[in-house]
Design a protein around this motif. Structure first.
Motif, PDB file in Angstrom:
ATOM      1  N   PHE A 220       5.307  -6.071  -4.495  1.00 59.01           N
ATOM      2  CA  PHE A 220       6.476  -5.303  -4.364  1.00 59.01           C
ATOM      3  C   PHE A 220       7.583  -6.239  -3.579  1.00 59.01           C
ATOM      4  O   PHE A 220       8.825  -6.306  -3.996  1.00 59.01           O
ATOM      5  CB  PHE A 220       6.148  -3.897  -3.334  1.00 59.01           C
ATOM      6  CG  PHE A 220       7.319  -3.249  -2.961  1.00 59.01           C
ATOM      7  CD1 PHE A 220       7.898  -3.222  -1.561  1.00 59.01           C
ATOM      8  CD2 PHE A 220       7.890  -2.395  -3.809  1.00 59.01           C
ATOM      9  CE1 PHE A 220       8.924  -2.403  -1.134  1.00 59.01           C
ATOM     10  CE2 PHE A 220       8.914  -1.625  -3.516  1.00 59.01           C
ATOM     11  CZ  PHE A 220       9.650  -1.593  -2.072  1.00 59.01           C
ATOM     12  N   ILE A 221       7.134  -6.874  -2.793  1.00 59.48           N
ATOM     13  CA  ILE A 221       8.294  -7.764  -1.781  1.00 59.48           C
ATOM     14  C   ILE A 221       8.763  -8.898  -2.957  1.00 59.48           C
ATOM     15  O   ILE A 221       9.789  -9.223  -3.011  1.00 59.48           O
ATOM     16  CB  ILE A 221       7.526  -8.293  -0.759  1.00 59.48           C
ATOM     17  CG1 ILE A 221       7.128  -7.213   0.314  1.00 59.48           C
ATOM     18  CG2 ILE A 221       8.600  -9.436  -0.030  1.00 59.48           C
ATOM     19  CD1 ILE A 221       8.011  -6.602   0.928  1.00 59.48           C
ATOM     20  N   THR A 222       7.530  -9.472  -3.553  1.00 62.77           N
ATOM     21  CA  THR A 222       7.993 -10.801  -4.460  1.00 62.77           C
ATOM     22  C   THR A 222       9.177 -10.154  -5.406  1.00 62.77           C
ATOM     23  O   THR A 222       9.877 -11.086  -6.012  1.00 62.77           O
ATOM     24  CB  THR A 222       6.654 -11.330  -5.183  1.00 62.77           C
ATOM     25  OG1 THR A 222       6.131 -10.362  -5.705  1.00 62.77           O
ATOM     26  CG2 THR A 222       5.938 -12.030  -3.966  1.00 62.77           C
ATOM     27  N   GLY A 223       8.814  -9.021  -5.903  1.00 64.70           N
ATOM     28  CA  GLY A 223       9.992  -8.341  -7.042  1.00 64.70           C
ATOM     29  C   GLY A 223      11.356  -8.688  -6.373  1.00 64.70           C
ATOM     30  O   GLY A 223      12.103  -8.890  -7.351  1.00 64.70           O
TER      31      GLY A 223
ATOM     32  N   ILE B  20       9.791   0.439  -7.751  1.00 69.79           N
ATOM     33  CA  ILE B  20       9.390   2.051  -7.170  1.00 69.79           C
ATOM     34  C   ILE B  20       7.970   2.397  -7.712  1.00 69.79           C
ATOM     35  O   ILE B  20       7.251   3.259  -7.052  1.00 69.79           O
ATOM     36  CB  ILE B  20      10.478   2.899  -7.872  1.00 69.79           C
ATOM     37  CG1 ILE B  20      10.326   4.419  -7.203  1.00 69.79           C
ATOM     38  CG2 ILE B  20      10.542   3.148  -9.214  1.00 69.79           C
ATOM     39  CD1 ILE B  20      10.349   4.425  -5.648  1.00 69.79           C
ATOM     40  N   THR B  21       7.465   2.109  -8.958  1.00 67.36           N
ATOM     41  CA  THR B  21       6.152   2.400  -9.383  1.00 67.36           C
ATOM     42  C   THR B  21       5.127   1.969  -8.339  1.00 67.36           C
ATOM     43  O   THR B  21       4.239   2.666  -7.769  1.00 67.36           O
ATOM     44  CB  THR B  21       5.850   1.749 -10.709  1.00 67.36           C
ATOM     45  OG1 THR B  21       6.858   2.011 -11.446  1.00 67.36           O
ATOM     46  CG2 THR B  21       4.731   2.301 -11.338  1.00 67.36           C
ATOM     47  N   LEU B  22       5.130   0.685  -7.752  1.00 68.48           N
ATOM     48  CA  LEU B  22       4.241   0.069  -6.857  1.00 68.48           C
ATOM     49  C   LEU B  22       4.342   0.885  -5.447  1.00 68.48           C
ATOM     50  O   LEU B  22       3.217   1.264  -4.825  1.00 68.48           O
ATOM     51  CB  LEU B  22       4.343  -1.322  -6.709  1.00 68.48           C
ATOM     52  CG  LEU B  22       4.018  -2.010  -8.061  1.00 68.48           C
ATOM     53  CD1 LEU B  22       4.407  -3.550  -7.655  1.00 68.48           C
ATOM     54  CD2 LEU B  22       2.701  -2.178  -8.204  1.00 68.48           C
ATOM     55  N   LEU B  23       5.528   1.232  -5.233  1.00 65.93           N
ATOM     56  CA  LEU B  23       5.834   2.064  -3.871  1.00 65.93           C
ATOM     57  C   LEU B  23       5.118   3.393  -3.917  1.00 65.93           C
ATOM     58  O   LEU B  23       4.341   3.818  -3.121  1.00 65.93           O
ATOM     59  CB  LEU B  23       7.147   2.235  -3.621  1.00 65.93           C
ATOM     60  CG  LEU B  23       7.618   2.429  -2.133  1.00 65.93           C
ATOM     61  CD1 LEU B  23       7.237   1.339  -1.265  1.00 65.93           C
ATOM     62  CD2 LEU B  23       9.138   2.604  -2.184  1.00 65.93           C
TER      63      LEU B  23
END
Lengths: 375, 586, 278
Positions: B177-180, B230-233
């Motif tokens: 998520f962060i690397t995104g 958002i999906t990963l979140l």
């Protein structure tokens, strides 16, 4: 087929269903075009690299910027070729996902990490999976999904936990098995034999052991199987859900096998205290006193509830006489169905392990040198 | 057939080679903080280069474990659980920590300002922040790997990843998520730079194709990455809170996750190839001394791939439970998205026609790309076609397909770029012999690793399987053997490129005699790139005339051997109206 | 392009040629960023749309038990804050430092007020146990148990089971009517998943969306508040002269987007009206 062959794989993979026969020409059609395209590109590249490699002397290259006609040509041509893939692919997919209207339906449940099938008449088979994830009873019932040759069968799936996938390479079919929603596909086998079932959607630790078998039998044998006769599914026990299977459960509950040990246990140092029951039904039984009685339903019933009536030649009266109070009429029917089902080699002894499904790790602990143990 | 050929403009002899200044972006300032707080796009490119190389090593070790384990049908060196964590680590690290940043964050950062004549990217501090965000995300992922690993596969499908996995899923997912965000920042920076900071004369029609490719990639990064974020979140919330929107027990749908996930992850694979295509255009033209065939077609095909690539995601889901009519639509759109890639390949091959070709390492990697990418692309057609996808989905056929495009395509293009721009970035030249050897070894190793996997997939061997039926063993052993060769091939550049930093000959400003603006500054460049305002007067790739984009003559191209400088073609464009292109009819 | 628009020495950054290019790039950058934010929220909106389509009854039920009056106040606060933010740009353009700081602080206060009401709303929901998962399940089980016990008692005493009207007018022991009571009443006596029932599981699905969407929106507000404070600090130390007004403009673009997202979010979550009677 599942014969453990280690040799080179055949050029055309085994085809065992109507869908496989539809898949194969399309696959090779696409292969032909794509190979041709690839070889064309390679040939052109090779030719250019050889013909136009740098030569000594003054470098002079023409200032070519492009060609509208060529662009159009190599835009439209691939597109048209791709559209033929598309059209044929739609035709095949349409057949694959639309079961024929009158096909009988079998339910299959996937769960970590095994497959269970239930037939229209209530019979249940464990198609395969990791034995370590199964109950003892399930382990004894591992068999195969039995399907009839040349007849369509619709299969409806659901998962009890995560997403799995029921993949049958020989049928060229697969379908994701989802929790919370039924999905269906269909098979019409065209070849007898046993075929791999793989779980084709990663589902956790034992995903690769969630494998099983489909067994295609002649239609008559399939019908017999549905009636509870015969062991088409290949598990050591009668099909779960059949009368004979209920009889097996009573047999185990009443611990009949402590005295009526199977032939397989002979020579293991255990003494049989009662006649062997495998293959008994329909045989002529020599009785003390010189008479012979055919072992039919009535004989078996008497032998259970009134064991003193006929003593088998060569044995003593040892069977307790109170079993009649421990079984109902229904139970008796089931027990008799089980004994009728017993053929030589099919009775599990008290300490027998069940057969592991194809693909399970082999049980050879002394040669297993991997650093971690399998859990 | 009518081919557009340009008139040769009037030219004068070339200017002398500029002297390499002693102070450049590498040695202008020194010390830890000058690197840790740098806002120089070139230094940030180097920071990315070093970090992603380290992650490539991690992902490569994971791959080695996977292939070694597959030597025997029942797992040669790992337990099932360890294997599942190994292939997940391989996927997650290679995709998010190597492949997605690779060309955009290394070459995009380093070259985009240079190629368009700018002093830096539009937002230098955002650029530095993107690297830190990347490293923080990577740290979370490494924490996940070390604290028990992830065993869900890089696709992270629920319900397994949200409710059933006992592995260390949350840190890993959070790391992705962060690397995104790093990816979004890089894409945003590049897009604004290309829009607003082109030097005078650098019109859209004169941009190097690498810039077009970077622009298209940035478009995808910008639009696609937020959706996977958002999906990963949502997945993370479901895992941590125990309840979520993909949970079937409260009416949620795990297939919805797949839609949202693939809405990003399909365009993501175009992030993982389009920059490579940009590099190929740069290298092919330089080493064949020819203009690109069909500049507009190649440029627009990058944009076309980026746009249509957003419309095809459900071709990953043909058997996942989508409706029949959805499948019809997505397969059709997938057929469309395949066409621009085909156009590019044909244009590249046509570029070689009547060129003057040499085979230094960048060119060898590029030619290998053309062969391997073509295989990867055409095998995609089997998967785009619904009828064949049913059988081939989730088998080794898919694994082979995507490795052909991602490794045979993008990684080889990345290596081509490394070898092409190494002298520019470091000021040093590497060994010609060893670089050509490593290209050969990598090509051979790659072939043997992945071609057997097509056979395995056709016969139905599923992916993500540590145990397999015995009849598949021969091909698995062959594949592992190839992988060992591939591993050796990858180690070679690490060695000779590092050695070149210390022992390699110093490189001139334009050792390849290329036309781009980046070659008109010293190697390595100075901190502010250009000491003067570069004015662009012609398109990229004017090799046939022999001028760079500023209209000056090109130096002697390498491999010209006994070429007499007095007879070379390079010359300076004289000022005044330039002749228009004329069309040759016939 | 020349030095004619060259402003304060520190305003023009070294890599830009002139202020116009710099401002233009900053604005474009912020617009691109806003596009990513829209796509970020779109993922959630798409998921919401799918489930609302599938479960309209449950979504309507859950929505009707949210605190709409808090949402109304919050909408007012946020829209007003967008106004004050825009006025702050004007102050910056005029070089009015005091006015700029005043208007920024006003925006901050309104945004902080939004978060305050949001905190109150969350606390109330938590107190009500209107939270998906274990809390919801146990809370729902209580009135259900009470109704069933009462029904069983009547049957034991030989009287007929509770009628529908009796159920609907049944007063649970407790201070006030609660969502769980409403839900229990609606589902009493009906088989699960039949016409007219409201599935408690799917109500929890709506609540997942409620918390996640408002939560993520709240995070964006907080980030915006941080940016506004930064602007206040910058303005205070004189780093926002007339030429650098684009700093305020860029942050205000972000603030307007966050406001706009709320304007979509709020009706979808709070204003679902079931078609009467349900």
């Amino acid at each position: 087929m599942l014969d453990g062959n280690r040799g080179p794989l055949p050029a055309i993979a085994e085809r065992a269903s109507v869908m496989a026969d539809l898949f194969e020409p399309l696959f090779w059609y696409i292969t032909a075009w794509t190979t041709a395209g690839f070889l064309l590109v390679c040939a052109l590249l090779t030719w250019c690299c050889i013909a136009y490699r740098r030569k000594p002397g003054r470098i002079s290259t023409p200032r070519i910027l492009g060609s509208h006609r060529l662009e159009l040509f190599w835009t439209v041509t691939p597109l048209l070729v791709f559209l033929t893939f598309y059209a044929w692919g739609v035709y095949v997919y349409d057949k694959a996902v639309h079961p024929p209207a009158d096909a009988p339906e079998v339910y299959v449940i996937g769960k970590q990490w095994m497959w269970k099938a239930q037939y229209p008449n209530g019979q249940r088979v464990i198609i395969g999976g990791n034995p370590k994830n199964m109950t003892e009873e399930d382990r004894q019932n591992i068999g195969a999904l039995v399907l009839p040759l040349n007849r369509p069968v619709k299969v409806t799936f659901i998962s009890e936990d995560v997403i799995h996938d029921f993949g049958v390479p020989a049928f060229r079919q697969k379908i994701d098995v989802i929790p919370g929603r039924y999905v269906s596909t269909w098979y019409q086998p065209t070849k007898l034999g046993e075929f791999h079932v793989f779980c084709d959607q990663y589902c956790g630790a034992w995903h690769s052991l969630m494998v099983g078998k489909i067994k295609v039998v002649p239609a008559a044998e399939f019908d017999a199987f549905l009636e509870g006769k015969g062991g088409a599914q290949g598990s050591p026990n009668p099909v779960d859900g059949s009368l004979a299977h209920k009889g097996l459960q009573h047999f185990q509950r009443l611990e009949c096998n402590t005295c009526h040990i199977p032939n397989a246990a002979i020579g293991t140092g255990r003494h049989a205290r009662a006649p062997n029951l495998e293959g008994l039904y329909g045989r002529d039984v020599p009785i003390k006193g010189g008479i012979t009685i055919r072992a039919d339903d009535q004989y078996l019933r008497d032998a259970i509830v009134n064991p003193g009536k006929h003593i088998v030649e060569g044995w003593e009266r040892a069977m307790p006489g109170n079993y009649g109070t421990q079984v109902s009429e229904e139970d008796l029917n089931a027990l008799i169905a089980y004994i009728k089902w017993l053929r030589p080699g099919t009775q599990l002894g008290p300490n027998n392990n069940s057969v592991a499904p194809y693909g399970a790790p082999r049980q050879t602990p002394e040669t297993n040198k991997s650093p971690g143990g399998k859990q | 057939m009518s081919i557009v050929i340009g008139d040769t403009p009037r030219t004068a002899p070339p200017p002398p080679e500029p002297e390499t200044p002693r102070r450049n972006y590498l040695n202008e300032t020194s010390g830890f903080w000058s690197w840790a707080l740098t806002v120089d796009h070139k230094r940030i490119g180097i920071l990315y280069l070093v970090s992603i190389t380290a992650f490539f090593l991690v992902g490569g070790i994971a791959a080695g474990l996977v292939r070694a384990n597959l030597l025997t049908p029942n797992g040669a060196i790992l337990t099932e659980d360890q294997y599942n964590k190994a292939f997940t680590a391989h996927g997650v690290v290679m995709l998010f920590l190597f492949l997605i940043p690779s060309i955009p964050a290394v070459f995009g950062n380093f070259l985009v300002p240079l190629m368009i004549g700018a002093k830096d990217l539009a937002f230098p501090r955002l650029n530095l922040a993107s690297w830190y965000v990347f490293m923080i995300g990577a740290a979370f992922m490494v924490w996940g790997l070390l604290s028990g690993g992830i065993d869900t596969g890089w696709t992270l499908y629920p319900p397994y990843s949200s409710r059933y996995s006992h592995a260390s899923v949350a840190p890993g997912v959070f790391g992705v998520f962060i690397t995104g965000f790093s990816s979004i920042m890089t894409g945003l920076n590049i897009m604004v730079t290309v829009h607003k900071m082109r030097a005078p004369g650098m019109t859209w029609g004169r941009l190097p194709l690498f810039i077009w490719a970077m622009y298209a990639t940035s478009f995808i990064q910008l639009l696609g990455t937020p959706v996977v974020a958002i999906t990963l979140l949502l997945l993370l919330v479901e895992r941590l809170a125990g309840v979520g929107i993909f949970d079937p027990s409260i009416g949620g749908d795990p297939v919805l996750y797949q839609h949202l996930f693939w809405f990003y992850s399909h365009p993501a694979v175009y992030i993982m190839i389009v920059p490579g295509m940009g590099v190929v255009s740069e290298v092919l033209t330089c080493f064949s001394r020819k203009n690109i065939f069909g500049y507009k077609a190649v440029a627009w095909s990058s944009v076309g791939i980026a746009v249509v690539g957003f419309l095809v995601w459900a071709h990953h889901m043909f058997v996942a439970g989508i409706s029949y009519y959805s499948a019809l639509l997505f397969s059709f759109l997938t057929m469309l998205v395949a066409v621009p890639s085909a156009i590019k390949v044909f244009n590249w091959v046509a570029t070689l026609y009547r060129g003057s070709i040499t085979f230094q390492a960048p060119m060898m990697f590029t030619l290998a790309f053309l062969v391997l990418f073509t295989v990867g692309g055409v095998t995609g057609m089997f998967l785009a076609t619904m009828g064949t996808d049913i059988h081939l989905h989730d088998t080794y056929f898919v694994v082979a397909h995507f490795h052909f495009v991602m490794v045979g395509g993008m990684v080889l293009a990345y290596l081509a770029g490394i070898h092409f721009w190494w002298p520019k970035m470091t000021g040093r030249m590497y060994s010609d012999f060893w670089s050509k050897t490593s290209a050969t070894v990598i090509f051979v190793g790659f072939f043997f690793t992945f071609v057997p996997q097509f056979v395995l997939g056709y016969h139905g061997m599923p992916r993500r399987y540590p145990n397999y039926p015995e009849e598949f063993q021969v091909y698995n052993v062959l594949s592992t053997a190839g992988a060992s060769i591939l591993g050796v091939g990858y180690l070679m550049p690490a060695v000779y490129l590092t050695l070149s930093l210390f022992f390699g000959p110093k490189a001139s400003a334009n050792p390849w005699s290329a036309t781009g603006l980046e070659w008109q500054v010293p190697s390595p460049p100075t901190v502010f790139n250009f000491e003067y305002l570069p004015i662009t007067v012609c398109g990229p790739y004017e090799y046939a005339i022999g001028v760079d984009q500023m209209g000056r003559g090109l130096p002697e191209p390498p491999g010209a051997g006994d070429d007499n400088p007095a007879t070379r073609v390079g010359a300076t464009l004289l000022p005044g109206p330039q002749p228009k292109e004329t069309e040759v009819v016939g | 392009m020349s030095a004619s628009t060259h402003g304060h020495g520190t305003v023009l950054k070294h890599h830009f040629d002139n202020l116009e290019q710099q401002h233009s790039a900053e604005r474009l950058g912020m617009w691109f960023f806003l596009v990513t934010e829209v796509l970020f929220f779109t993922g959630m909106f798409v998921a919401y749309t799918v489930y609302r389509n599938w479960y309209p009854g449950e979504f309507a039920f859950a929505s009707s038990h949210l605190l709409w009056w808090v949402a109304a106040i919050n909408t007012g606060l946020l829209i007003t804050s967008s106004l004050t933010m825009t006025l702050a740009i004007r102050s910056a353009q005029l070089g009015d430092k005091a006015g700029l700081i005043r208007r920024l602080l006003l925006t901050f206060a309104l945004g902080a007020g939004f978060m305050g009401f949001k905190a109150f709303e969350y606390a109330t929901d938590y107190h009500e146990k209107f939270v998906p998962g274990e809390m919801f399940r146990t809370e729902y089980a209580r009135p259900l148990a009470e109704l069933t016990a009462d029904d069983a008692k009547r049957k034991f005493e030989g009287r007929p089971a509770l009628t529908r009207t009796e159920v609907e007018s049944y007063q649970f022991k407790g201070e006030y009517e609660h969502w769980s009571q409403d839900l229990a009443k609606r589902n009493y006596g009906r088989e699960p998943a039949t016409e007219g029932t409201v599935s408690p599981e799917r109500v929890q699905l709506f609540l997942c969306f409620y918390y996640i969407m408002t939560g993520i929106h709240g995070v964006h507000i907080i980030v915006g508040l941080g940016c506004i404070l930064w602007l206040v600090f910058e303005a205070y130390r004189g780093a926002i002269p007339r030429e650098a007004y684009s700093k305020v403009e860029v942050i205000s673009l972000y603030w307007h987007l966050v406001d706009m997202i709320w304007l979509f979010l709020m009706p979808l979550l709070y204003l679902i009206r079931s078609g009467g009677g349900q």
